[in-house]
Design an enzyme around this catalytic site. Structure first.
Site: not given
Lengths: 490, 490
Positions: A235, A272
């Site tokens: 990720e 994020c």
């Protein structure tokens, strides 16, 4: 204050070999446990982590510079996640158990008895993130989902919080062992080179990673280059754009702009899912937003490396000839106040290579558009995203087309919300096309994250006593299964 | 005889660009169709292929040297597969639709309304296999599952049957178009360099491949090296070992040995599931087996490249100092008779780098063991396999341990059967750890093969009219769904 002077040495090559050998030895035992047994181990880990909160939270605060309430909340999220995976394991549909009974009249010719289920991959190496030292690190989502799947886990400790990683690892390893898990099922290793070695280690079956695009890409390439390539679930980065229609701005402009300021400054912009770009109509009054942002408190970034990366990215954005600095953030004694920038949609598209790149930290870019058609155009120019958000009103003509394009670009599409804050649920997706992740088929948050660490096996004509319990006729585990293509009658 | 003189030129770079652009343009339209609409297109393709059998089968026979009955049977399998995927699409559980309703009391904090489903990846490039010119090629399993998922397909024609690829492609493209599919949803391209370009093409979203380990590995590495890496589903090589216990040999030795001879010579040994190794107790009488194999007819291999690869591999096996040639196959006017070899388990383990490698074509290796414990040892030494088979009797002490080890090594574990012949069913797995495949999480045969071409997307708080139909409260498509973690009440 917690002790920050003790140093943690890198794990040696021989030490890593021992850890990986122990993980491999534990794999068949751990993977072969009944669902209720593994669920109990996950719950024990959650309970022991909760019980250690007063010890762990101060270490997290000292190492990550995150405030206490945030650390406590994040630890609660972490243990909730472990318990939710325990439920997932017990419920059992994640095994995708399916039975096709022998059928002499099957359309392509007589069919034997075939029975399919998912089985654990084997030892999983997890690289945690610095920005969520609990929920996306040592005992975070990758670890929880891999353990739930029945895979031993070796965590490569994040250098931003090595002491927290070590102590969290001790708590988890002891809890799992006390609950009856085999030796070697969980370990923490240290050092950058150790991490590279772990990705290349012949006993590693898969890797979970949360971090930067360059770091994740390098490890992805390493995993793909192995003699035996393995799945690499990275990720990486995301811009998380927010598209505000004229109607939304007109109806609730103040709320949209203050919600945006809240979202992009949350955790000092170190999510994020931070909205890195906000698209608003030309002529939108930005004075109140700028004042709001300028009034926000300074805060320390996670660590030196994050700070350096932020300073480099920020300099590129603030120094760019098409950006205007609405609020210039400043650093004082290592604490940063947020920066707000502005450009227009045409410039954004022209300089997308710089302006559509993630800048991790407290900054965001307001982009003005002259025509709502530009919203669709910008959406179409995006690379893969973890999230994309539409702020619109009922009846907004552009909304449906915008949602369609964003579905192709992002793992999660939000309506009139903010991307920061990812709920851990069954239907959550925290993923997306590259570079949001390196593995577009999966999510790293939510109960379906378990699928990353499982592979299918089919047993053909195997006698009942030799079948795994999950596939026996009498269904001793009480699993939800499919028989001949339809849900099995209860 | 069919015309074999016409040549097919390689697709140009510009031609490939046009095909990929058309595929990308078709993707949102095709992916957005209702399940019943896409199912009808798959059925139309099946019907038109069936109707073209008398034209297609002779081309297949001429290009592949396979006999008519085999070609007709394989075409029937191919169209059955298309129809089974049509059912899968209509049934709808493959979409994994899941709804978590908003919950202010959710354990980690208030939860918004989140709804998840799988959506198509986009254009898929398919590399067919030479050994199944219908079922694993132009209109084979990769194509059927990608179309079912809603992805446009660009087939890179196999050079072993270019005319069949072209004509099959024409039939499928016309059938899809006649059924209302958008322009560009299916195309066939030609040329090895075109294949490389297609893997690297920016519009390609995923690749399906069936073929050799070196060829597949090279394309896998190419896919991983892209600026935007994409999933590469390669089904490569397998040895498909068969483990025969003493008790099984004693109880039904003749049947086991003749079943083995049937299986490894099927299709001239050119099945990816051909049993390449048979483990039997030392002292097993092999004379009848040798006589059986020696009496088998000669047959032409698929093409020049396969023949060359077979000759090289065969020379290595027959010339190896630890193998004994029981039956030496011979080539006469391009037709090969089968070869049978023997060694012992200790030698097999010592020379596993050569003897445990697939040799594609009509040969197999009988391995004698002195102790049933060696069965477990050999199983443990295996690389990833598509299949592994146990021939045993009830009460065989070694069986359970053998099955446990083989579960770690293979995608399909068989009991008292033969690995050749892969039924297309819901619970089938045709996959396995590397080098059986490059993507251990998936199968290339069976209805779950569709999962390879889908990715999850979550919609957060999106209003009903703007949600995909699959996720609306009133469930207009009548899909099986999960709501708040449990199956939705009908």
């Amino acid at each position: 204050m917690t002790d920050t002077t003790s140093t943690i040495t890198d794990t040696s090559e021989a030490g890593l070999d021992r850890v990986m050998a122990a993980a491999e030895a534990a794999a068949p035992v751990f993977g072969g446990l009944r669902p209720a047994e593994r669920a109990a181990m996950l719950r024990r880990a959650a309970a022991e982590l909760d019980a250690a909160a007063d010890e762990l939270v101060p270490i997290a605060m000292a190492e990550s510079h995150l405030p206490e309430a945030r650390c406590r909340g994040e630890l609660a999220r972490t243990t909730f996640q472990l318990r939710l995976f325990a439920e997932t394991v017990e419920e059992g549909s994640y095994l995708e158990a399916a039975i096709d009974t022998a059928d002499p009249d099957w359309g392509m010719g007589p069919r034997p008895d075939v029975r399919r289920m998912l089985v654990p991959l084997g030892p999983v190496v997890v690289f945690g993130a610095s920005n969520f030292p609990f929920a996306f690190s040592t005992a975070g989502g990758d670890t929880a989902s891999a353990l739930a799947a029945g895979c031993p886990v070796v965590v490569k400790a994040h250098p931003g919080h090595p002491r927290l990683a070590r102590r969290t690892g001790e708590v988890v390893a002891k809890a799992l062992g006390d609950a009856g898990a085999p030796e070697g099922v969980f370990a923490v290793v240290f050092g950058q080179e150790t991490g590279r070695r772990a990705v290349l280690h012949p006993r590693t079956a898969a890797v979970g990673f949360t971090g930067s695009i360059p770091g994740g890409r390098a490890l992805h390439d390493l995993a793909a280059s192995r003699p035996r390539p393995i799945p690499f679930y990275g990720e990486l980065g995301s811009l998380n754009p927010v598209f505000v229609t004229r109607a939304a701005l007109a109806a609730r402009g103040d709320a949209v702009l203050s919600g945006y300021a809240d979202s992009f400054t949350l955790g000092s912009g170190q999510f994020c899912t931070k909205p890195g770009v906000l698209l608003v109509p030309e002529g939108t009054g930005l004075e109140a937003l700028a004042a709001d942002v300028a009034g926000r408190a300074a805060s320390r970034l996670l660590n030196e490396r994050v700070t350096e990366g932020f300073e480099t990215g920020l300099a590129e954005l603030t120094g760019h000839r098409v950006t205007e600095v609405l609020v210039r953030g400043a650093a004082a004694e290592g604490d940063w106040t947020p920066t707000l920038l502005r450009t227009d949609a045409a410039s954004l598209l022209e300089h997308r290579d710089v302006l559509l790149e993630e800048c991790f930290g407290p900054t965001s870019l307001v982009v003005t558009y002259t025509d709502e058609e530009q919203l669709v155009e910008v959406a179409g120019a995006l690379e893969g995203q973890l999230t994309a958000t539409v702020q619109a009103e009922d009846g907004d003509a552009v909304a449906a087309r915008l949602l369609a394009v964003l579905t192709e670009k992002a793992g999660r599409v939000l309506w009139n919300g903010w991307p920061t804050g990812v709920s851990v649920t069954h239907a959550m997706t925290h993923g997306g096309p590259y570079p949001a992740t390196t593995s577009v088929l999966h999510t790293s948050v939510g109960t379906t994250a378990i699928r990353r660490f499982l592979r299918p096996v089919t047993y053909q004509s195997v006698p009942q006593p030799l079948l795994p319990e999950a596939l026996r006729d009498d269904n001793p585990l009480g699993l939800p299964r499919r028989v001949n293509g339809a849900p099995e009658a209860g």
